[in-house]
Design a protein around this motif. Sequence first.
Motif, PDB file in Angstrom:
ATOM      1  N   UNK A  57       0.866  -1.180   0.000  1.00  0.00           N
ATOM      2  CA  UNK A  57       0.000   0.000   0.000  1.00  0.00           C
ATOM      3  C   UNK A  57       0.901   1.228   0.000  1.00  0.00           C
ATOM      4  N   UNK A  58       1.297   1.652  -1.191  1.00  0.00           N
ATOM      5  CA  UNK A  58       2.240   2.763  -1.326  1.00  0.00           C
ATOM      6  C   UNK A  58       1.642   4.067  -0.840  1.00  0.00           C
ATOM      7  N   UNK A  59       0.341   4.243  -1.024  1.00  0.00           N
ATOM      8  CA  UNK A  59      -0.306   5.481  -0.578  1.00  0.00           C
ATOM      9  C   UNK A  59      -0.247   5.577   0.947  1.00  0.00           C
ATOM     10  N   UNK A  60      -0.512   4.476   1.616  1.00  0.00           N
ATOM     11  CA  UNK A  60      -0.437   4.473   3.077  1.00  0.00           C
ATOM     12  C   UNK A  60       0.980   4.775   3.549  1.00  0.00           C
ATOM     13  N   UNK A  61       1.967   4.201   2.884  1.00  0.00           N
ATOM     14  CA  UNK A  61       3.364   4.461   3.259  1.00  0.00           C
ATOM     15  C   UNK A  61       3.708   5.934   3.099  1.00  0.00           C
ATOM     16  N   UNK A  62       3.255   6.559   2.024  1.00  0.00           N
ATOM     17  CA  UNK A  62       3.531   7.985   1.813  1.00  0.00           C
ATOM     18  C   UNK A  62       2.820   8.829   2.868  1.00  0.00           C
ATOM     19  N   UNK A  63       1.560   8.508   3.160  1.00  0.00           N
ATOM     20  CA  UNK A  63       0.794   9.287   4.136  1.00  0.00           C
ATOM     21  C   UNK A  63       1.447   9.216   5.515  1.00  0.00           C
ATOM     22  N   UNK A  64       1.849   8.025   5.932  1.00  0.00           N
ATOM     23  CA  UNK A  64       2.491   7.874   7.245  1.00  0.00           C
ATOM     24  C   UNK A  64       3.832   8.605   7.270  1.00  0.00           C
ATOM     25  N   UNK A  65       4.600   8.511   6.208  1.00  0.00           N
ATOM     26  CA  UNK A  65       5.900   9.184   6.169  1.00  0.00           C
ATOM     27  C   UNK A  65       5.759  10.705   6.124  1.00  0.00           C
ATOM     28  N   UNK A  66       4.719  11.213   5.460  1.00  0.00           N
ATOM     29  CA  UNK A  66       4.457  12.654   5.489  1.00  0.00           C
ATOM     30  C   UNK A  66       4.115  13.083   6.910  1.00  0.00           C
ATOM     31  N   UNK A  79       1.270  -5.628   5.890  1.00  0.00           N
ATOM     32  CA  UNK A  79       2.030  -4.843   6.864  1.00  0.00           C
ATOM     33  C   UNK A  79       3.521  -4.867   6.563  1.00  0.00           C
ATOM     34  N   UNK A  80       4.063  -6.034   6.276  1.00  0.00           N
ATOM     35  CA  UNK A  80       5.502  -6.137   6.013  1.00  0.00           C
ATOM     36  C   UNK A  80       5.896  -5.447   4.714  1.00  0.00           C
ATOM     37  N   UNK A  81       5.109  -5.639   3.667  1.00  0.00           N
ATOM     38  CA  UNK A  81       5.434  -5.019   2.383  1.00  0.00           C
ATOM     39  C   UNK A  81       5.326  -3.500   2.453  1.00  0.00           C
ATOM     40  N   UNK A  82       4.316  -2.995   3.147  1.00  0.00           N
ATOM     41  CA  UNK A  82       4.143  -1.553   3.258  1.00  0.00           C
ATOM     42  C   UNK A  82       5.211  -0.933   4.154  1.00  0.00           C
ATOM     43  N   UNK A  83       5.625  -1.636   5.206  1.00  0.00           N
ATOM     44  CA  UNK A  83       6.697  -1.121   6.069  1.00  0.00           C
ATOM     45  C   UNK A  83       8.017  -1.025   5.300  1.00  0.00           C
ATOM     46  N   UNK A  84       8.292  -1.993   4.450  1.00  0.00           N
ATOM     47  CA  UNK A  84       9.507  -1.927   3.629  1.00  0.00           C
ATOM     48  C   UNK A  84       9.437  -0.748   2.665  1.00  0.00           C
ATOM     49  N   UNK A  85       8.267  -0.516   2.099  1.00  0.00           N
ATOM     50  CA  UNK A  85       8.074   0.624   1.195  1.00  0.00           C
ATOM     51  C   UNK A  85       8.249   1.939   1.954  1.00  0.00           C
ATOM     52  N   UNK A  86       7.728   2.012   3.167  1.00  0.00           N
ATOM     53  CA  UNK A  86       7.839   3.241   3.960  1.00  0.00           C
ATOM     54  C   UNK A  86       9.273   3.539   4.342  1.00  0.00           C
ATOM     55  N   UNK A  87      10.066   2.516   4.557  1.00  0.00           N
ATOM     56  CA  UNK A  87      11.465   2.732   4.901  1.00  0.00           C
ATOM     57  C   UNK A  87      12.202   3.443   3.763  1.00  0.00           C
ATOM     58  N   UNK A  88      11.842   3.126   2.546  1.00  0.00           N
ATOM     59  CA  UNK A  88      12.456   3.780   1.384  1.00  0.00           C
ATOM     60  C   UNK A  88      11.916   5.199   1.211  1.00  0.00           C
ATOM     61  N   UNK A  89      10.612   5.377   1.412  1.00  0.00           N
ATOM     62  CA  UNK A  89       9.978   6.686   1.199  1.00  0.00           C
ATOM     63  C   UNK A  89      10.362   7.673   2.297  1.00  0.00           C
ATOM     64  N   UNK A  90      10.548   7.207   3.519  1.00  0.00           N
ATOM     65  CA  UNK A  90      10.794   8.109   4.648  1.00  0.00           C
ATOM     66  C   UNK A  90      12.119   8.836   4.549  1.00  0.00           C
ATOM     67  N   UNK A  91      13.126   8.219   3.949  1.00  0.00           N
ATOM     68  CA  UNK A  91      14.459   8.819   3.941  1.00  0.00           C
ATOM     69  C   UNK A  91      14.491  10.187   3.258  1.00  0.00           C
ATOM     70  N   UNK A  92      13.990  10.328   2.025  1.00  0.00           N
ATOM     71  CA  UNK A  92      14.052  11.667   1.417  1.00  0.00           C
ATOM     72  C   UNK A  92      13.175  12.692   2.126  1.00  0.00           C
ATOM     73  N   UNK A  93      12.012  12.267   2.624  1.00  0.00           N
ATOM     74  CA  UNK A  93      11.149  13.223   3.316  1.00  0.00           C
ATOM     75  C   UNK A  93      11.786  13.723   4.606  1.00  0.00           C
ATOM     76  N   UNK A  99      -0.881   0.407   9.154  1.00  0.00           N
ATOM     77  CA  UNK A  99      -1.331  -0.651   8.245  1.00  0.00           C
ATOM     78  C   UNK A  99      -2.224  -1.645   8.980  1.00  0.00           C
ATOM     79  N   UNK A 100      -1.878  -1.966  10.215  1.00  0.00           N
ATOM     80  CA  UNK A 100      -2.738  -2.853  11.001  1.00  0.00           C
ATOM     81  C   UNK A 100      -4.096  -2.214  11.230  1.00  0.00           C
ATOM     82  N   UNK A 101      -4.122  -0.926  11.540  1.00  0.00           N
ATOM     83  CA  UNK A 101      -5.383  -0.209  11.724  1.00  0.00           C
ATOM     84  C   UNK A 101      -6.218  -0.220  10.453  1.00  0.00           C
ATOM     85  N   UNK A 102      -5.582   0.092   9.333  1.00  0.00           N
ATOM     86  CA  UNK A 102      -6.307   0.132   8.056  1.00  0.00           C
ATOM     87  C   UNK A 102      -6.851  -1.242   7.685  1.00  0.00           C
TER      88      UNK A 102
END
Length: 188
Positions: free
Chosen positions: A32-41, A162-176, A131-134
Amino acid sequence: MTLIVECLLLAAATALQGTLLPLLTLRGARVDAVLAVVVCVGLASGPARGALSGIIAGLMLDSLFTDGLGTYALIYMACGLAGGLLSSQSGWIEANIRITRSVFLVDASDKRRRSFSDHVIKPIAATLAACALKELIVVCIAILVGVAMTGTDVLARVSGTMLATAACALVIAQPLLLLRHPRRRGIF
């Protein structure tokens, strides 16, 4: 500058969510890339901007993929708010939750551990919780509507997502996070 990057990330994540990511599923689990971006924002900008980005992302997903308007907006708003509450700007964790000193409450002199906590542990923890909440809300809605699900299907869907989205968030969070704190270069 950060607002432009956040909007571009939301648009790109929404486009990926609608085109490529539905093809990459395993027993109902997907990124869930959108969720990862929203949490990282939320982590990078605080609770207000996290909730606002969640509403905007949810409305984009509602207008593109569902008949009703507002379901995803409410879910993603809660997830963005949760990510924002974990940000260092809100101070909510330090004031209210008293988590162990070794994870979040690190002395200011130990910048290396604090940076690791801000750039690695917080994005993963916030994304896993959001992700667990969603997924819990989505599964409850599916059960109320009458979709037959077994316990193993629900567990595989929720844990894999949850695991796939957390891995995606780890990548997205760094530049933000680096845009928000320009003096910090790299994870350590």
